[in-house]
Design an enzyme around this catalytic site. Sequence first.
Site, PDB file in Angstrom:
ATOM      1  N   SER A   1      21.497   2.528  -3.627  1.00  8.67           N
ATOM      2  CA  SER A   1      20.599   2.085  -2.563  1.00  8.67           C
ATOM      3  C   SER A   1      21.257   2.190  -1.203  1.00  8.67           C
ATOM      4  CB  SER A   1      20.182   0.631  -2.797  1.00  8.67           C
ATOM      5  OG  SER A   1      19.390   0.187  -1.718  1.00  8.67           O
TER       6      SER A   1
ATOM      7  N   LYS B   1      18.433  -1.525 -10.164  1.00  6.75           N
ATOM      8  CA  LYS B   1      17.977  -0.825  -8.951  1.00  6.75           C
ATOM      9  C   LYS B   1      16.455  -0.949  -8.803  1.00  6.75           C
ATOM     10  CE  LYS B   1      18.022   1.804  -5.285  1.00  6.75           C
ATOM     11  NZ  LYS B   1      16.688   2.243  -5.028  1.00  6.75           N
TER      12      LYS B   1
ATOM     13  N   HIS C   1      15.754  -4.298  -7.510  1.00 10.20           N
ATOM     14  CA  HIS C   1      16.130  -4.281  -6.082  1.00 10.20           C
ATOM     15  C   HIS C   1      14.957  -3.755  -5.261  1.00 10.20           C
ATOM     16  CE1 HIS C   1      17.246  -1.885  -2.566  1.00 10.20           C
ATOM     17  NE2 HIS C   1      18.198  -2.760  -2.341  1.00 10.20           N
ATOM     18  N   ASN C   2      14.376  -2.666  -5.711  1.00  9.99           N
ATOM     19  CA  ASN C   2      13.263  -2.081  -4.964  1.00  9.99           C
ATOM     20  C   ASN C   2      12.035  -2.986  -4.986  1.00  9.99           C
ATOM     21  OD1 ASN C   2      15.028   0.067  -4.712  1.00  9.99           O
ATOM     22  ND2 ASN C   2      13.442   1.606  -4.987  1.00  9.99           N
TER      23      ASN C   2
ATOM     24  N   GLU D   1      12.594  -5.453  -2.519  1.00  5.42           N
ATOM     25  CA  GLU D   1      12.428  -4.763  -1.218  1.00  5.42           C
ATOM     26  C   GLU D   1      10.940  -4.736  -0.824  1.00  5.42           C
ATOM     27  OE1 GLU D   1      14.451  -0.833  -0.975  1.00  5.42           O
ATOM     28  OE2 GLU D   1      12.480  -0.034  -0.489  1.00  5.42           O
TER      29      GLU D   1
END
Length: 480
Positions: A132, A186, A189-190, A193
């Site tokens: 990222s 990940k 994480h997105n 986000e």
Amino acid sequence: MTTEGKARIAVTGLATMGSNLARNLARHGYRVAVHNRSSAKTRALVADHGHEGEFVPAETMQELVQSLETPRQIIIMVKAGAPTDAVIDELTGLLEPGDMVIDGGNAHYADTRRREAALREAGLHFVGAGISGGEEGALNGPSIMPGGSKESYSHVGPVFESIAAQVDGQPCCVHVGPDGAGHFVKMVHNGIEYADMQLIAEAYDLLGKIGGRTPAQIADVFREWNSGDLESYLVEITAEVLGHVDPESGVPLVDLIADEAEQKGTGRWTVQEALELGVPVTGIAEAVFARSLSGHVDQRAAVRTAYGTVSDFSSDRVSDSLVEDVRQALYASKVVAYAQGFDELRAASEQYGWNVDLGAMATIWRGGCIIRAKFLDRIREAYDANPDLASLLVDDYFRDAVQQAEAAWRRVVVAAVEAGVPTPGFSSALAYYDGLRSERLPASLIQGLRDFFGAHTYRRTDREGSFHTLWGGDRSQIDA
Ligand code: 6PG
């Protein structure tokens, strides 16, 4: 640039992320073999950036493989999905047992699990590494979330740790866990986000539509917020975007950008997986749906025409403390979004036996990545103090912060509802918080209804067992 001697690591796929990652590696003293399907990109990279370190350009995949030290480490930076499979297929025939194939794209973790299993059969290591930080991060220090075997991490870990962002002397990279763990982390994480961006966007909308502020004024508010608890990359760049004026028209650019948010899919995956795992990630789900609603332009126009926009809102009802209230609502909603994301990580880790260290995930998200924030230090501390936290919301620090924000949070949601400003992020976060806090939820009635129409049975609060009421008969209760 050099063409002699074996390279330590390779990158195939030299679009912006791939070439920036290769440059980052070269700048850290690694001799990097570089390859792209069309070799013009390879040549351009070496011509433009050859002075930054040692690159070994390869015209073909075979040449790339031959240029590497063993065991080989090859990072694939191509589009997720079929293009990644195509590169893996091409590579596997050329590699030897012990070699490592690293997928640095935004792959779906289930694909990563499948690929890892297939390559393991062939004696190869497959490392699904979440990366990222966008273009800038790839070049100057991303947050890296590698999955795969411990053995593969003993080779790729030190390289990744050296090129990752560093915070307080610690690299934003850690071995996440086996097979798909890195890409799962990940993905979440997105998802976070998405939620974070939705909440920021709602705050901007409220300050503009209820608070009557211009984008430039709201930019100042975000700039100010970035010096406190909300300090983060996304808040920082929000001030940049809101403060930017279109040079041609002199109008704030944000007022000219079409209000239809796009998405590539990682937020949607986060929600899909959460549904499978039974984890309520309402903040992320609302963020995904809000993007999708924004894209339904024709439907929006039809409903707007049928109803008009909300117009009877009086700014007299705006509290004097609107800016501070919105800041508090943003903070509390953000705590909820992160709490939900971490719950999903925990659930997946348990489901797949990954043993993901949640505190370590907060640690590697402190720098390099898109959701990097001061806040993540607090999350790290929370999980360090108690790795088995029932929810981030019960950690002392966050409990105090949320309790302190609660009144403002409710005022903001009430004001938004009255003014007709959609705040699905703020509202759903508050509903989630209230849901978890409730002594009794109306789920009792849902169970009663399920039993009525489908004999699905219910449990009771006053005795053990499962029961069914003979709704269509004498309404006596039987043991189920
Ligand atoms: C990152 C970003 C990166 C990318 C997203 C955007 O961590 O560097 O998350 O992965 O910007 O894929 O996703 P959407 O296009 O779905 O918004």
